[in-house]
Design a protein around this motif. Structure first.
Motif, PDB file in Angstrom:
ATOM      1  N   LYS A 177       0.838  -1.200   0.000  1.00 51.51           N
ATOM      2  CA  LYS A 177       0.000   0.000   0.000  1.00 51.51           C
ATOM      3  C   LYS A 177       0.873   1.250   0.000  1.00 51.51           C
ATOM      4  N   ILE A 178       0.647   2.110  -0.995  1.00 50.58           N
ATOM      5  CA  ILE A 178       1.405   3.351  -1.089  1.00 50.58           C
ATOM      6  C   ILE A 178       0.931   4.307   0.001  1.00 50.58           C
ATOM      7  N   GLU A 216       4.069   2.102   3.642  1.00 49.30           N
ATOM      8  CA  GLU A 216       3.760   2.534   5.005  1.00 49.30           C
ATOM      9  C   GLU A 216       4.960   2.434   5.934  1.00 49.30           C
ATOM     10  N   ASP A 217       5.879   1.499   5.660  1.00 49.44           N
ATOM     11  CA  ASP A 217       7.063   1.359   6.521  1.00 49.44           C
ATOM     12  C   ASP A 217       8.222   2.249   6.072  1.00 49.44           C
ATOM     13  N   GLY A 218       7.980   3.097   5.064  1.00 52.59           N
ATOM     14  CA  GLY A 218       9.018   4.013   4.592  1.00 52.59           C
ATOM     15  C   GLY A 218       9.867   3.481   3.459  1.00 52.59           C
ATOM     16  N   THR A 219       9.643   2.220   3.069  1.00 53.25           N
ATOM     17  CA  THR A 219      10.401   1.636   1.959  1.00 53.25           C
ATOM     18  C   THR A 219       9.999   2.282   0.635  1.00 53.25           C
ATOM     19  N   ILE A 220      10.987   2.527  -0.206  1.00 57.40           N
ATOM     20  CA  ILE A 220      10.697   3.067  -1.542  1.00 57.40           C
ATOM     21  C   ILE A 220      10.288   1.912  -2.454  1.00 57.40           C
TER      22      ILE A 220
END
Length: 241
Positions: A177-178, A216-220
């Protein structure tokens, strides 16, 4: 005539006056504009000033010329809301009475090179999905896009699904999810490649938007470059204070 005062400020003023008439609906799409002589009389300026204003309006996509027939009002530009992520591309165009279409030109797995490696925080040579698409509005190419996604997170990208909403597909297929995107907008002058992709002349002003999408966890999860036709696209940015 106001020749003694003519210059950039005057023809820019005339241009803005005509744009306002277009936005107010006095001049409607495909309606023929008054002649240069009629505009000269209306605004009490010289033909040179009117001609310069019309040239800028043509370049910016507000009007178009027909050889031997005159100048006409262009179709309304497609407006996209950068601050809204609720509606995808197809929905935004449908609400404006346009027929959207997305065509996938290619979908390949490539090794990450320096630029993509840095953008996606990968190691050199890591596999990356490279997705090349063109978005259309009423069968007219509006945007050319190349998107890069880490293959190890998106191993089953599907061409057919990528002709819909990529972000919805990532969520439903991979549970990705973006959460947010960071976008930069710059002026881009069409080169031969872009000229061919979106059917504009070489040298035409366009918009270039680079987007980095985060989970959501900041991963690109995605890095993309998109070129929009300057004569067909406009952008709405809304700030809340």
């Amino acid at each position: 005539m106001k020749d003694a005062h003519e210059g950039k400020a005057l023809h820019s003023h005339i241009k803005e006056e005509i744009i306002q008439l277009i936005k107010n609906g006095e001049y409607k799409p495909n309606m023929q504009l008054p002649t240069e002589a009629e505009f000269c009389s209306k605004f009490n300026v010289s033909r040179t000033t009117i001609r310069t204003a019309l040239q800028q309006l043509t370049l910016e996509g507000y009007v178009y010329r027909k050889q031997g027939r005159g100048t006409f009002i262009a179709e309304n530009k497609v407006s996209q809301t950068l601050t809204s992520t609720i509606d995808n591309y197809n929905e935004q165009l449908k609400t404006q009475g346009k027929k959207p279409k997305i065509k996938v030109l290619s979908l390949d797995v490539i090794p990450a090179e320096s630029t993509i490696e840095k953008a996606l925080h990968l190691k050199t040579g890591d596999p990356v999905n490279k997705l090349e698409r063109i978005r259309y509005s009423d069968d007219v190419p509006l945007q050319y896009e190349i998107a890069y996604l880490p293959w190890f997170k998106t191993p089953g990208l599907n061409k057919e699904e990528c002709e819909k909403s990529l972000y919805k597909f990532l969520e439903t297929q991979f549970n990705l999810k973006i959460k947010r995107t960071v976008e930069t907008i710059e002026l881009f002058i069409a080169d031969e490649t872009i000229s061919e992709k979106i059917r504009v002349k070489v040298g035409t002003p366009c918009f270039k938007i680079e987007t980095t999408a985060y989970l959501e966890d900041g991963t690109i999860i995605e890095f993309s470059k998109a070129i929009f036709r300057g004569d067909k696209a406009s952008f709405l940015v809304e700030r809340t204070y």
